[in-house]
Design a protein around this motif. Sequence first.
Motif, PDB file in Angstrom:
ATOM      1  N   LEU A 159      39.149  30.278  39.127  1.00 34.06           N
ATOM      2  CA  LEU A 159      40.315  29.462  38.781  1.00 34.06           C
ATOM      3  C   LEU A 159      40.683  29.556  37.309  1.00 34.06           C
ATOM      4  CD1 LEU A 159      39.629  26.265  40.881  1.00 34.06           C
ATOM      5  CD2 LEU A 159      41.565  27.814  41.085  1.00 34.06           C
ATOM      6  N   ASP A 160      39.670  29.669  36.469  1.00 37.94           N
ATOM      7  CA  ASP A 160      40.007  29.665  35.046  1.00 37.94           C
ATOM      8  C   ASP A 160      40.610  30.988  34.595  1.00 37.94           C
ATOM      9  OD1 ASP A 160      36.577  30.204  33.864  1.00 37.94           O
ATOM     10  OD2 ASP A 160      37.683  30.909  35.613  1.00 37.94           O
ATOM     11  N   GLN A 161      40.561  32.014  35.481  1.00 36.98           N
ATOM     12  CA  GLN A 161      41.128  33.297  35.087  1.00 36.98           C
ATOM     13  C   GLN A 161      42.441  33.597  35.797  1.00 36.98           C
ATOM     14  OE1 GLN A 161      38.260  36.342  35.686  1.00 36.98           O
ATOM     15  NE2 GLN A 161      36.772  35.404  34.315  1.00 36.98           N
ATOM     16  N   ARG A 162      42.918  32.654  36.566  1.00 41.50           N
ATOM     17  CA  ARG A 162      44.114  32.938  37.363  1.00 41.50           C
ATOM     18  C   ARG A 162      45.327  33.257  36.531  1.00 41.50           C
ATOM     19  NH1 ARG A 162      44.960  30.994  43.246  1.00 41.50           N
ATOM     20  NH2 ARG A 162      43.099  32.051  43.913  1.00 41.50           N
ATOM     21  N   TRP A 163      45.392  32.702  35.332  1.00 44.32           N
ATOM     22  CA  TRP A 163      46.589  32.914  34.522  1.00 44.32           C
ATOM     23  C   TRP A 163      46.703  34.361  34.072  1.00 44.32           C
ATOM     24  CZ3 TRP A 163      45.806  34.743  29.586  1.00 44.32           C
ATOM     25  CH2 TRP A 163      44.491  34.635  29.079  1.00 44.32           C
ATOM     26  N   MET A 164      45.577  35.100  34.073  1.00 34.60           N
ATOM     27  CA  MET A 164      45.624  36.474  33.590  1.00 34.60           C
ATOM     28  C   MET A 164      46.234  37.410  34.621  1.00 34.60           C
ATOM     29  SD  MET A 164      42.145  37.294  31.640  1.00 34.60           S
ATOM     30  CE  MET A 164      40.894  36.199  32.238  1.00 34.60           C
TER      31      MET A 164
ATOM     32  N   GLU B 275      48.730  38.619  37.895  1.00 32.98           N
ATOM     33  CA  GLU B 275      50.048  38.417  38.485  1.00 32.98           C
ATOM     34  C   GLU B 275      49.888  37.755  39.849  1.00 32.98           C
ATOM     35  OE1 GLU B 275      52.504  41.556  36.163  1.00 32.98           O
ATOM     36  OE2 GLU B 275      52.908  41.288  38.288  1.00 32.98           O
ATOM     37  N   GLU B 276      50.998  37.259  40.340  1.00 32.91           N
ATOM     38  CA  GLU B 276      50.943  36.557  41.636  1.00 32.91           C
ATOM     39  C   GLU B 276      50.406  37.461  42.742  1.00 32.91           C
ATOM     40  OE1 GLU B 276      51.317  33.060  40.537  1.00 32.91           O
ATOM     41  OE2 GLU B 276      51.157  33.524  42.673  1.00 32.91           O
ATOM     42  N   SER B 277      50.838  38.745  42.693  1.00 26.86           N
ATOM     43  CA  SER B 277      50.451  39.619  43.795  1.00 26.86           C
ATOM     44  C   SER B 277      48.990  40.022  43.701  1.00 26.86           C
ATOM     45  CB  SER B 277      51.330  40.867  43.788  1.00 26.86           C
ATOM     46  OG  SER B 277      51.270  41.456  42.505  1.00 26.86           O
ATOM     47  N   GLU B 278      48.370  39.869  42.502  1.00 24.60           N
ATOM     48  CA  GLU B 278      47.008  40.354  42.355  1.00 24.60           C
ATOM     49  C   GLU B 278      45.986  39.235  42.421  1.00 24.60           C
ATOM     50  OE1 GLU B 278      46.708  42.322  38.686  1.00 24.60           O
ATOM     51  OE2 GLU B 278      48.155  43.883  39.176  1.00 24.60           O
ATOM     52  N   VAL B 279      46.466  38.035  42.618  1.00 22.96           N
ATOM     53  CA  VAL B 279      45.571  36.888  42.500  1.00 22.96           C
ATOM     54  C   VAL B 279      44.468  36.903  43.557  1.00 22.96           C
ATOM     55  CG1 VAL B 279      45.927  34.622  43.559  1.00 22.96           C
ATOM     56  CG2 VAL B 279      46.476  34.978  41.175  1.00 22.96           C
ATOM     57  N   ASP B 280      44.745  37.542  44.693  1.00 21.62           N
ATOM     58  CA  ASP B 280      43.708  37.606  45.724  1.00 21.62           C
ATOM     59  C   ASP B 280      42.827  38.823  45.576  1.00 21.62           C
ATOM     60  OD1 ASP B 280      46.219  36.434  47.956  1.00 21.62           O
ATOM     61  OD2 ASP B 280      44.560  35.305  47.064  1.00 21.62           O
ATOM     62  N   GLY B 281      42.859  39.454  44.421  1.00 21.40           N
ATOM     63  CA  GLY B 281      42.062  40.666  44.257  1.00 21.40           C
ATOM     64  C   GLY B 281      42.943  41.888  44.473  1.00 21.40           C
ATOM     65  N   PRO B 282      42.424  43.063  44.119  1.00 27.59           N
ATOM     66  CA  PRO B 282      43.249  44.272  44.287  1.00 27.59           C
ATOM     67  C   PRO B 282      43.552  44.518  45.756  1.00 27.59           C
ATOM     68  CG  PRO B 282      40.975  44.834  43.752  1.00 27.59           C
ATOM     69  CD  PRO B 282      41.090  43.358  43.622  1.00 27.59           C
ATOM     70  N   ASP B 283      44.738  45.049  46.007  1.00 28.21           N
ATOM     71  CA  ASP B 283      45.173  45.290  47.379  1.00 28.21           C
ATOM     72  C   ASP B 283      44.553  46.591  47.857  1.00 28.21           C
ATOM     73  OD1 ASP B 283      48.458  45.659  48.939  1.00 28.21           O
ATOM     74  OD2 ASP B 283      46.430  45.557  49.754  1.00 28.21           O
ATOM     75  N   ILE B 284      43.515  46.523  48.680  1.00 27.60           N
ATOM     76  CA  ILE B 284      42.886  47.773  49.095  1.00 27.60           C
ATOM     77  C   ILE B 284      43.508  48.336  50.348  1.00 27.60           C
ATOM     78  CG2 ILE B 284      40.671  47.245  48.040  1.00 27.60           C
ATOM     79  CD1 ILE B 284      39.646  46.506  50.804  1.00 27.60           C
ATOM     80  N   TRP B 285      44.271  47.536  51.070  1.00 28.15           N
ATOM     81  CA  TRP B 285      44.782  48.022  52.352  1.00 28.15           C
ATOM     82  C   TRP B 285      46.107  48.731  52.230  1.00 28.15           C
ATOM     83  CZ3 TRP B 285      40.996  48.406  55.365  1.00 28.15           C
ATOM     84  CH2 TRP B 285      39.948  47.481  55.280  1.00 28.15           C
ATOM     85  N   ASN B 286      46.857  48.491  51.169  1.00 26.96           N
ATOM     86  CA  ASN B 286      48.120  49.180  51.029  1.00 26.96           C
ATOM     87  C   ASN B 286      48.091  50.266  49.967  1.00 26.96           C
ATOM     88  OD1 ASN B 286      49.631  47.849  52.990  1.00 26.96           O
ATOM     89  ND2 ASN B 286      49.762  46.052  51.673  1.00 26.96           N
TER      90      ASN B 286
END
Lengths: 125, 240
Positions: free
Chosen positions: B69-74, B76-87
């Motif tokens: 939570l303390d790093q969420r500001w760093m 972007e919205e699309s990356e908040v769940d971790g890197p997108d490995i499926w697309n």
Amino acid sequence: MNKAKVLKLAKGFRGRAKNCIRIARERVEKALQYSYRDRRNKKRDMRSLWIQRINAGTRIHSVNYGNFTHGLMKENIQLNRKVLSELSMHEPHSFKALVDISRNAFPGNKNVVHAPRKVAVPLSV
Amino acid sequence: MAILCALAASSSPSAIFAPANCNPSVSPLSSKGSVAGLSFPLSKPVAATVVGQRGFAVRCQKDLSVVPLDQRWMFEESEVDGPDIWNNTWYPKARDHVNTDKQWYIVDATDKILGRLASTIAIYIRGKNLATYTPSVDMGAFVIVVNAEKVAVSGKKRTQKLYRRHSGRPGGMKVETFDQLQQRIPERIIEHAVRGMLPKGRLGRALFNHLKVYKGPEHPHDAQKPIELPIRDKRIQKQT
């Protein structure tokens, strides 16, 4: 104006192609042609990479890509190659489950006829 | 497939991955008597090196998806769940191909057919046996070959196979037979064979340096703890 645009596109080119407009214009035209062609080639290359990765992943489990894909088609599993390659890398257990499903559906071709071997020549010692 | 992933992973980043694709697969699965995937033991301890890469985590085992939570500001919205490995297709980072973490293999060349041996070696050096294979990156392993002078060839190649080299000057072609080269520099035979099977280019030359060929049974790489090279070719052993 156009010169400035062309030179901006020529950043990173080798030698005079990045500085001198006459050479840069030619190189930039070629670069844009390549990028047009390669936007289409990229789709092919990516698919080829996915297939190579899936092949490697299934061969770990003694199944080759062709038989694996055939088995998946028989089971009507419509996962595409992109997802299958990511699974083989990041989710190896799930991927093994898929390989097992495919192997049950299509165990491989037992009736393969190999080409006749050449006449055995006595091996030199 | 969503069922398999959800069961195999406690916090499943793989649950993001489109369930729409899997629904056709769920019905054949559930209609079968035995469901292969669900019979997995759930708490199976897995080393992160299942595919043989260190520093390369198996995602269903490690919770990589949640950004604290303390790093969420760093992010972007699309990356908040971790890197997108499926697309996005995975591309190795520098830490995924560190030379010190690569596997070392050893193979004894005694009475093995030259070309078949070289082919297997080239596959392992290039990394084509790994699911993480990338053509532009050196993901392969190191291979040690011992007893190089005992490698075998079939037919009359021992006296008839020619190795040519040219000094660059006119009339400077030098030819020798397999036999003569084996007397002179036996390592060069295997090196020549493997080099011909590796890609030609900057990366290929770097890959070639991962092949270590030695004349006798000794090699100086005990500290790397090489393991036996798994060979699946049935015709690689010379028939006597």
